[in-house]
Write an enzyme that holds these catalytic residues in place. Structure first.
Site, PDB file in Angstrom:
ATOM      1  N   GLU A   1      -0.051  -3.607 -57.241  1.00 49.16           N
ATOM      2  CA  GLU A   1       0.267  -3.857 -55.832  1.00 49.16           C
ATOM      3  C   GLU A   1      -0.275  -5.208 -55.396  1.00 49.16           C
ATOM      4  O   GLU A   1       0.356  -5.931 -54.627  1.00 49.16           O
ATOM      5  CB  GLU A   1      -0.291  -2.715 -54.960  1.00 49.16           C
ATOM      6  CG  GLU A   1       0.509  -1.431 -55.165  1.00 49.16           C
ATOM      7  CD  GLU A   1      -0.261  -0.147 -54.937  1.00 49.16           C
ATOM      8  OE1 GLU A   1      -1.375  -0.183 -54.359  1.00 49.16           O
ATOM      9  OE2 GLU A   1       0.248   0.909 -55.363  1.00 49.16           O
TER      10      GLU A   1
ATOM     11  N   LYS B   1      -6.615   3.370 -52.426  1.00 45.01           N
ATOM     12  CA  LYS B   1      -5.730   2.371 -51.806  1.00 45.01           C
ATOM     13  C   LYS B   1      -6.110   2.214 -50.328  1.00 45.01           C
ATOM     14  O   LYS B   1      -7.259   2.457 -49.979  1.00 45.01           O
ATOM     15  CB  LYS B   1      -4.264   2.745 -51.985  1.00 45.01           C
ATOM     16  CG  LYS B   1      -3.922   3.149 -53.421  1.00 45.01           C
ATOM     17  CD  LYS B   1      -2.457   3.137 -53.690  1.00 45.01           C
ATOM     18  CE  LYS B   1      -2.180   3.744 -55.051  1.00 45.01           C
ATOM     19  NZ  LYS B   1      -0.884   3.371 -55.584  1.00 45.01           N
TER      20      LYS B   1
ATOM     21  N   GLY C   1       2.832   5.797 -58.237  1.00 45.88           N
ATOM     22  CA  GLY C   1       3.285   6.366 -56.976  1.00 45.88           C
ATOM     23  C   GLY C   1       4.703   6.895 -57.015  1.00 45.88           C
ATOM     24  O   GLY C   1       5.277   7.221 -55.978  1.00 45.88           O
TER      25      GLY C   1
ATOM     26  N   ASN D   1      -8.386   5.762 -56.972  1.00 45.61           N
ATOM     27  CA  ASN D   1      -8.048   4.567 -56.198  1.00 45.61           C
ATOM     28  C   ASN D   1      -7.462   5.047 -54.879  1.00 45.61           C
ATOM     29  O   ASN D   1      -6.312   5.484 -54.829  1.00 45.61           O
ATOM     30  CB  ASN D   1      -7.021   3.720 -56.979  1.00 45.61           C
ATOM     31  CG  ASN D   1      -6.486   2.562 -56.151  1.00 45.61           C
ATOM     32  OD1 ASN D   1      -7.065   2.213 -55.112  1.00 45.61           O
ATOM     33  ND2 ASN D   1      -5.394   1.962 -56.599  1.00 45.61           N
TER      34      ASN D   1
ATOM     35  N   HIS E   1      -4.533  -4.922 -59.828  1.00 43.68           N
ATOM     36  CA  HIS E   1      -3.629  -3.789 -59.583  1.00 43.68           C
ATOM     37  C   HIS E   1      -2.224  -4.331 -59.317  1.00 43.68           C
ATOM     38  O   HIS E   1      -2.067  -5.386 -58.704  1.00 43.68           O
ATOM     39  CB  HIS E   1      -4.129  -2.972 -58.389  1.00 43.68           C
ATOM     40  CG  HIS E   1      -3.412  -1.665 -58.243  1.00 43.68           C
ATOM     41  ND1 HIS E   1      -2.166  -1.569 -57.666  1.00 43.68           N
ATOM     42  CD2 HIS E   1      -3.745  -0.411 -58.639  1.00 43.68           C
ATOM     43  CE1 HIS E   1      -1.774  -0.305 -57.707  1.00 43.68           C
ATOM     44  NE2 HIS E   1      -2.722   0.423 -58.290  1.00 43.68           N
TER      45      HIS E   1
ATOM     46  N   GLY F   1      -4.288   7.415 -58.313  1.00 44.04           N
ATOM     47  CA  GLY F   1      -3.995   6.993 -56.949  1.00 44.04           C
ATOM     48  C   GLY F   1      -3.841   8.192 -56.023  1.00 44.04           C
ATOM     49  O   GLY F   1      -4.823   8.786 -55.580  1.00 44.04           O
TER      50      GLY F   1
ATOM     51  N   GLU G   1      -1.214   0.602 -66.542  1.00 41.43           N
ATOM     52  CA  GLU G   1      -0.496   1.200 -65.423  1.00 41.43           C
ATOM     53  C   GLU G   1       0.929   0.671 -65.382  1.00 41.43           C
ATOM     54  O   GLU G   1       1.187  -0.375 -64.760  1.00 41.43           O
ATOM     55  CB  GLU G   1      -1.197   0.852 -64.100  1.00 41.43           C
ATOM     56  CG  GLU G   1      -2.585   1.424 -63.969  1.00 41.43           C
ATOM     57  CD  GLU G   1      -2.920   1.727 -62.516  1.00 41.43           C
ATOM     58  OE1 GLU G   1      -3.311   2.868 -62.252  1.00 41.43           O
ATOM     59  OE2 GLU G   1      -2.769   0.846 -61.663  1.00 41.43           O
TER      60      GLU G   1
ATOM     61  N   SER H   1       0.974   8.177 -61.660  1.00 41.18           N
ATOM     62  CA  SER H   1       1.433   9.545 -61.387  1.00 41.18           C
ATOM     63  C   SER H   1       0.720  10.588 -62.239  1.00 41.18           C
ATOM     64  O   SER H   1       1.333  11.563 -62.680  1.00 41.18           O
ATOM     65  CB  SER H   1       2.956   9.647 -61.552  1.00 41.18           C
ATOM     66  OG  SER H   1       3.603   8.844 -60.571  1.00 41.18           O
TER      67      SER H   1
HETATM   68  C1  PEP Z   1      -2.703   3.588 -58.817  1.00 45.18           C
HETATM   69  O1  PEP Z   1      -2.493   3.200 -57.689  1.00 45.18           O
HETATM   70  O2  PEP Z   1      -3.504   2.971 -59.539  1.00 45.18           O
HETATM   71  C2  PEP Z   1      -2.014   4.783 -59.282  1.00 45.18           C
HETATM   72  C3  PEP Z   1      -2.103   5.117 -60.540  1.00 45.18           C
HETATM   73  O3  PEP Z   1      -1.301   5.501 -58.335  1.00 45.18           O
HETATM   74  P1  PEP Z   1      -0.641   6.954 -58.524  1.00 45.18           P
HETATM   75  O4  PEP Z   1      -1.636   7.813 -59.253  1.00 45.18           O
HETATM   76  O5  PEP Z   1      -0.388   7.421 -57.131  1.00 45.18           O
HETATM   77  O6  PEP Z   1       0.614   6.751 -59.320  1.00 45.18           O
END
Ligand code: PEP
Length: 242
Positions: free
Chosen positions: A89, A9, A165, A7, A87, A224, A159, A203
């Site tokens: 966000e 973003k 993040g 992703n 998601h 991400g 998630e 993460s």
């Molecule tokens: C995401 O945005 O779906 C995500 C898992 O981000 P990250 O891997 O940066 O935690």
């Protein structure tokens, strides 16, 4: 076969994407896709062999006077197989509520796309012991729109909001408990639970991917930050090979 979906973003530029894609190579034994910002779908028409394509959101509407929206059939025209919906966000910053997420998943399926439906709890909800009740509410809204048969055709991504993040992944034990809980939740509602791929996101990095992918009921990852660094993303893809 596991699925690893990047992703990106709201990151990238034509030049940065070119450099990133140049560092990706085909990995057999794992399905790999990248979910990119809408304008870059055109650039991604040329991409490394074996790399699948997706978007990060989709309109719940199919066409018409919806300024700023992008329909599922437009994504399909650009070769998308996947689209992320719900998601955290988008839920937190753009008011995508549970029912909207369900309608977006439906519009994706109707255009032949596979929605990657994201669910997850906040830290406060986890600390209050509400993980499965929050996930049940989020999944229940999608089930209400799709019905059990169509819910069996989506990809789910667990998630935890606090892990996204943050550099703080959920532990293998936490992931295992929730993924098993989701599988049970689906089965109890007549969904073909074993057909649903359940990804973990939050993460995931090169150094923890193998441990997470080894957990029962983890069918891949939604990645991400680490999907923007070619060697990191490649290492995660390799860790997902059975
Ligand atoms: C995401 O945005 O779906 C995500 C898992 O981000 P990250 O891997 O940066 O935690």
């Amino acid at each position: 076969m596991k699925l690893v979906a990047g992703n990106w973003k709201m990151n990238g530029s034509l030049a940065a994407n070119r450099a990133l894609l140049g560092g990706l190579a085909e990995v057999s034994g794992v399905e790999v896709a990248v979910c990119v910002p809408y304008p870059y779908l055109a650039q991604l028409q040329e991409r490394p062999a074996g790399l699948g394509l997706g978007a990060q959101d989709v309109s719940e509407y199919s066409a018409g006077a919806y300024t700023g929206e992008v329909s599922a059939s437009m994504l399909a025209e650009f070769g998308c197989r996947y689209v992320i919906v719900g998601h955290s966000e988008r839920r937190a910053l753009f008011a995508d509520d549970d029912a909207t997420v369900g309608r977006k998943a439906l519009s994706a399926l109707q255009a032949g796309l596979v929605p990657i439906v994201c669910v997850g709890e906040t830290l406060a909800e986890r600390e209050a012991g509400q993980v499965m009740s929050v996930l049940g509410r989020q999944l229940g809204a999608v089930l209400e729109v799709l019905g059990a048969a169509q819910l069996g055709r989506v990809v789910l991504a667990y998630e935890p909001v606090w892990a996204i993040g943050s550099g703080r992944s959920a532990s293998a034990a936490q992931v295992g408990e929730v993924h098993a809980g989701i599988r049970d939740w689906l089965g109890a509602r007549g969904v073909a639970a074993n057909a649903v791929r359940i990804l973990y996101g939050g993460s995931v990095k090169a150094d923890n991917a193998a441990e997470i992918f080894a957990v029962r009921h983890v069918d891949g990852g939604l990645i991400g930050g680490a999907s923007l660094i070619a060697p990191e993303f490649m290492a995660i893809c390799h860790a997902a090979v059975a």
